[in-house]
Write an enzyme that holds these catalytic residues in place. Structure first.
Site, PDB file in Angstrom:
ATOM      1  N   GLU A  71       1.360  -0.859  -0.396  1.00  0.00           N
ATOM      2  CA  GLU A  71      -0.043   0.158  -0.122  1.00  0.00           C
ATOM      3  C   GLU A  71       0.929   1.662  -0.162  1.00  0.00           C
ATOM      4  O   GLU A  71       1.772   1.248   0.742  1.00  0.00           O
ATOM      5  CB  GLU A  71      -0.633  -0.053   1.006  1.00  0.00           C
ATOM      6  N   GLN A  72       0.576   2.025  -0.424  1.00  0.00           N
ATOM      7  CA  GLN A  72       1.102   3.441  -0.407  1.00  0.00           C
ATOM      8  C   GLN A  72       1.523   4.479   0.156  1.00  0.00           C
ATOM      9  O   GLN A  72       2.431   4.929   0.385  1.00  0.00           O
ATOM     10  CB  GLN A  72       0.932   4.154  -2.078  1.00  0.00           C
ATOM     11  N   ARG A 101     -16.548   3.569   6.341  1.00  0.00           N
ATOM     12  CA  ARG A 101     -15.859   2.774   5.622  1.00  0.00           C
ATOM     13  C   ARG A 101     -14.564   2.074   6.859  1.00  0.00           C
ATOM     14  O   ARG A 101     -14.236   1.442   5.832  1.00  0.00           O
ATOM     15  CB  ARG A 101     -15.219   3.814   4.740  1.00  0.00           C
ATOM     16  N   TYR A 147     -27.715   8.092   5.003  1.00  0.00           N
ATOM     17  CA  TYR A 147     -28.003   6.836   5.602  1.00  0.00           C
ATOM     18  C   TYR A 147     -27.389   6.523   7.315  1.00  0.00           C
ATOM     19  O   TYR A 147     -26.453   7.476   7.075  1.00  0.00           O
ATOM     20  CB  TYR A 147     -27.622   5.270   5.138  1.00  0.00           C
ATOM     21  N   ASP A 177     -11.745  -1.173  -8.232  1.00  0.00           N
ATOM     22  CA  ASP A 177     -12.379   0.459  -9.101  1.00  0.00           C
ATOM     23  C   ASP A 177     -11.046  -0.391 -10.593  1.00  0.00           C
ATOM     24  O   ASP A 177     -10.667   0.890 -11.172  1.00  0.00           O
ATOM     25  CB  ASP A 177     -11.875   1.283  -8.800  1.00  0.00           C
TER      26      ASP A 177
HETATM   27  C1  LIG Z   1     -19.624   9.027  -2.814  1.00  0.00           C
HETATM   28  C2  LIG Z   1     -18.958   7.756  -3.226  1.00  0.00           C
HETATM   29  C3  LIG Z   1     -20.351   6.886  -2.605  1.00  0.00           C
HETATM   30  C4  LIG Z   1     -20.056   5.534  -3.052  1.00  0.00           C
HETATM   31  N1  LIG Z   1     -20.474   5.021  -2.337  1.00  0.00           N
HETATM   32  C5  LIG Z   1     -20.462   2.905  -2.292  1.00  0.00           C
HETATM   33  C6  LIG Z   1     -21.532   1.899  -1.427  1.00  0.00           C
HETATM   34  O1  LIG Z   1     -22.033   2.851  -0.917  1.00  0.00           O
HETATM   35  N2  LIG Z   1     -21.470   1.334  -1.973  1.00  0.00           N
HETATM   36  C7  LIG Z   1     -20.182   0.976  -3.045  1.00  0.00           C
HETATM   37  O2  LIG Z   1     -20.892  -1.054  -2.570  1.00  0.00           O
HETATM   38  N3  LIG Z   1     -19.178   1.074  -3.316  1.00  0.00           N
HETATM   39  C8  LIG Z   1     -19.864   2.565  -3.401  1.00  0.00           C
HETATM   40  N4  LIG Z   1     -18.782   3.435  -4.075  1.00  0.00           N
HETATM   41  C9  LIG Z   1     -17.271   2.579  -4.559  1.00  0.00           C
HETATM   42  C10 LIG Z   1     -16.222   2.280  -3.667  1.00  0.00           C
HETATM   43  O3  LIG Z   1     -16.378   3.277  -2.695  1.00  0.00           O
HETATM   44  C11 LIG Z   1     -15.417   1.975  -4.484  1.00  0.00           C
HETATM   45  O4  LIG Z   1     -15.589   1.649  -6.368  1.00  0.00           O
HETATM   46  C12 LIG Z   1     -14.532   0.741  -3.751  1.00  0.00           C
HETATM   47  O5  LIG Z   1     -13.992   1.605  -2.592  1.00  0.00           O
HETATM   48  C13 LIG Z   1     -12.932   0.704  -4.584  1.00  0.00           C
HETATM   49  O6  LIG Z   1     -12.636  -0.324  -3.751  1.00  0.00           O
HETATM   50  P1  LIG Z   1     -10.937  -0.758  -4.268  1.00  0.00           P
HETATM   51  O7  LIG Z   1     -10.203  -1.257  -3.443  1.00  0.00           O
HETATM   52  O8  LIG Z   1     -11.328  -1.513  -5.522  1.00  0.00           O
HETATM   53  O9  LIG Z   1     -10.195   1.085  -4.460  1.00  0.00           O
HETATM   54  P2  LIG Z   1      -9.730   2.209  -3.205  1.00  0.00           P
HETATM   55  O10 LIG Z   1      -9.860   1.822  -2.460  1.00  0.00           O
HETATM   56  O11 LIG Z   1      -9.370   3.263  -4.151  1.00  0.00           O
HETATM   57  O12 LIG Z   1      -8.146   1.647  -3.330  1.00  0.00           O
HETATM   58  C14 LIG Z   1      -7.010   1.313  -3.647  1.00  0.00           C
HETATM   59  C15 LIG Z   1      -5.769   1.536  -2.675  1.00  0.00           C
HETATM   60  O13 LIG Z   1      -4.556   1.730  -3.419  1.00  0.00           O
HETATM   61  C16 LIG Z   1      -3.298   2.231  -3.337  1.00  0.00           C
HETATM   62  N5  LIG Z   1      -2.658   2.451  -4.324  1.00  0.00           N
HETATM   63  C17 LIG Z   1      -3.289   3.743  -5.885  1.00  0.00           C
HETATM   64  N6  LIG Z   1      -1.865   3.111  -6.014  1.00  0.00           N
HETATM   65  C18 LIG Z   1      -1.100   2.754  -5.448  1.00  0.00           C
HETATM   66  C19 LIG Z   1       0.618   1.996  -6.246  1.00  0.00           C
HETATM   67  N7  LIG Z   1       1.062   2.372  -6.877  1.00  0.00           N
HETATM   68  N8  LIG Z   1       1.096   1.510  -4.854  1.00  0.00           N
HETATM   69  C20 LIG Z   1       0.668   1.014  -3.665  1.00  0.00           C
HETATM   70  N9  LIG Z   1      -1.199   1.075  -3.466  1.00  0.00           N
HETATM   71  C21 LIG Z   1      -1.628   1.647  -4.740  1.00  0.00           C
HETATM   72  C22 LIG Z   1      -4.545   3.633  -2.849  1.00  0.00           C
HETATM   73  O14 LIG Z   1      -3.568   4.175  -1.721  1.00  0.00           O
HETATM   74  C23 LIG Z   1      -5.758   2.443  -1.673  1.00  0.00           C
HETATM   75  O15 LIG Z   1      -5.318   2.462  -0.475  1.00  0.00           O
HETATM   76  C24 LIG Z   1     -18.542   4.933  -2.889  1.00  0.00           C
HETATM   77  C25 LIG Z   1     -17.682   5.681  -4.343  1.00  0.00           C
HETATM   78  C26 LIG Z   1     -18.200   7.351  -3.783  1.00  0.00           C
HETATM   79  C27 LIG Z   1     -16.737   7.725  -4.660  1.00  0.00           C
END
Ligand SMILES: Cc1cc2nc3c(=O)[nH]c(=O)nc-3n(C[C@H](O)[C@H](O)[C@H](O)COP(=O)(O)OP(=O)(O)OC[C@H]3O[C@@H](n4cnc5c(N)ncnc54)[C@H](O)[C@@H]3O)c2cc1C
Length: 408
Positions: free
Chosen positions: A34-35, A108, A217, A295
């Site tokens: 993790e960065q 979260r 909520y 994502d």
């Molecule tokens: C306003 C809003 C409301 C939302 N509500 C919901 C909801 O109610 N329910 C739901 O299911 N989803 C919801 N989402 C979507 C959800 O937040 C995301 O889809 C989800 O958090 C994605 O998780 P992830 O682990 O894929 O990515 P992220 O949470 O973006 O995690 C990526 C991680 O990778 C790290 N990283 C990045 N680049 C590097 C690198 N080069 N080297 C090492 N580490 C790195 C980052 O620091 C981060 O910790 C919402 C989003 C928004 C914007």
């Protein structure tokens, strides 16, 4: 059981951590890079529908999750100016009865902490902070990871769970920057004790209006109320995709909205602004022994609240595919991708479709809204929009299925 396959995951968001836990429970050696220099998540809520809670419970998190979640009784739609209210669907016992798992709402940071705690209980040194991936090279024995501080690590499999600005995605598919979707989000939490009783009820509310909507909520057994206000804005002026805003600016974005919305805005602790980013869905995620998750491969507008649910499902399906085919990780990763890509693409497209539904011009007047809501949110239409999301079972999709040869 201890398997020899070493798996590197970049990104300790909800997606990366779920994948790590699911893999570690199946005996894989996992390292998460993790960065950030410390673990955490944004100070906001997350809705966990049954397709996600089913996975979290199967990972053994039920007790810890239920301890700090809120379990709403229903979801409602409210009109932006009149405040008229319509029942969207029942949750609580109804979700458990219908889908076999509850619909929960959680801070979260709490979900993140539960995942970290369970990973550390298996292997405390699996999580590496301050480790920012810079590049990668694939070779016959796996993947060489290069970090920004110049250090290198070897793994048999690499999972890029590094979010919408994914470095792994860029390395595998070339540079294609995410685009601003035209919507920004206000996010914040409110101490429930500061709200009048009718705004503290254990329900999720979607306030819908022309060009904007608001979701609220309860979190932490009702101690906090989550606020998300989505506004259409032509451009995002700043370089950073997230920044602190002010209550005054947020209030201006909801000028003319119902007094209940303005009461919520006034009590926001620290309002943050987020640019909502999107990408055209990929047709391939992985290459060889590297793939993407969450994502990094399917960022979505949050208008079905499924972004993190998809990331959780991805993690469970990926772990099951690697478990079913531990000696041939490249094939396991292809199975994972084939099992997941159609569903996640459909969710991304249908979430974008909801912009039109939530922000429809017909909502401008109370009379137009009555007709529009009764048609668009009729019970059969609501079921058709949500049943396929909530009933999906990442634990039973066929992770060992043969995959057909690629078309030439
Ligand atoms: C306003 C809003 C409301 C939302 N509500 C919901 C909801 O109610 N329910 C739901 O299911 N989803 C919801 N989402 C979507 C959800 O937040 C995301 O889809 C989800 O958090 C994605 O998780 P992830 O682990 O894929 O990515 P992220 O949470 O973006 O995690 C990526 C991680 O990778 C790290 N990283 C990045 N680049 C590097 C690198 N080069 N080297 C090492 N580490 C790195 C980052 O620091 C981060 O910790 C919402 C989003 C928004 C914007």
């Amino acid at each position: 059981m201890y398997r020899k396959t070493r798996i590197a995951i970049t990104g300790a968001g909800i997606g990366g951590l779920t994948a790590a836990l699911a893999l570690m429970q199946r005996g894989f050696q996992v390292d998460v890079y993790e960065q950030a220099s410390q673990f955490g998540e944004v100070g906001a809520g997350i809705q966990l529908s049954a397709n996600g809670t089913r996975c979290l419970f199967a990972l053994g998190l039920q007790q810890d999750v239920l301890r700090c979640a809120s379990q709403p009784s229903a979801k409602e739609i409210r009109h932006w100016s009149s405040g008229d209210t319509w029942r969207l669907f029942d949750l609580g016992a109804e979700s458990v009865e219908r889908y076999g798992a509850p619909f929960l709402m959680m801070h979260r940071a709490d979900l993140h902490a539960v995942l970290v705690q369970h990973i550390r209980a298996i292997r405390p040194e699996a999580l590496h902070l301050g480790a920012r991936l810079a590049g990668l090279t694939q070779h016959a024995e796996g993947v060489e990871l290069e970090f920004e501080d110049g250090s290198r690590r070897h793994a048999h499999v690499l999972i890029g769970a590094d979010g919408v600005h994914s470095r792994v995605r860029q390395q595998l598919h070339g540079r294609d920057d995410p685009q601003y979707t035209g919507c920004m989000a206000w996010r914040g939490v409110i101490a429930a004790a500061e709200l009048p009783a009718h705004l503290r009820r254990p329900v999720g509310t979607n306030w819908v209006g022309p060009g904007a909507h608001v979701i609220t909520y309860p979190l932490r057994n009702g101690e906090l109320m989550n606020f998300v206000g989505i506004v259409e804005r032509a451009a995002w002026q700043k370089e950073s995709w997230t920044e602190q805003g002010t209550v005054d600016e947020c209030r201006a974005d909801f000028a003319g909205w119902h007094a209940d919305v303005l009461t919520l805005v006034e009590r926001l602790d620290r309002p943050f602004k987020w640019a909502l980013m999107g990408r055209t869905p990929l047709t391939r995620w992985g290459q060889g022994c590297a793939t993407l998750l969450g994502d990094a491969c399917h960022p979505t507008l949050p208008f079905l609240a499924q972004g993190a649910m998809m990331a959780i499902e991805d993690g469970v399906v990926l772990a099951r595919c690697l478990e079913a085919c531990p000696d041939d990780p490249a094939t396991a990763l292809q199975r994972y991708e084939r099992l997941r890509i159609e569903r996640t693409t459909a969710i991304v497209l249908k979430s974008a479709e909801n912009t039109r539904r939530f922000h429809n011009p017909a909502l401008a007047s109370a009379e137009g809204a009555q007709r529009y809501i009764e048609t668009e949110w009729a019970p059969d239409k609501v079921r058709a929009r949500y049943d396929w999301l909530f009933s999906y079972d990442a634990l039973s999709v066929d992770a060992g299925a043969q995959i057909a040869a690629e078309p030439a």
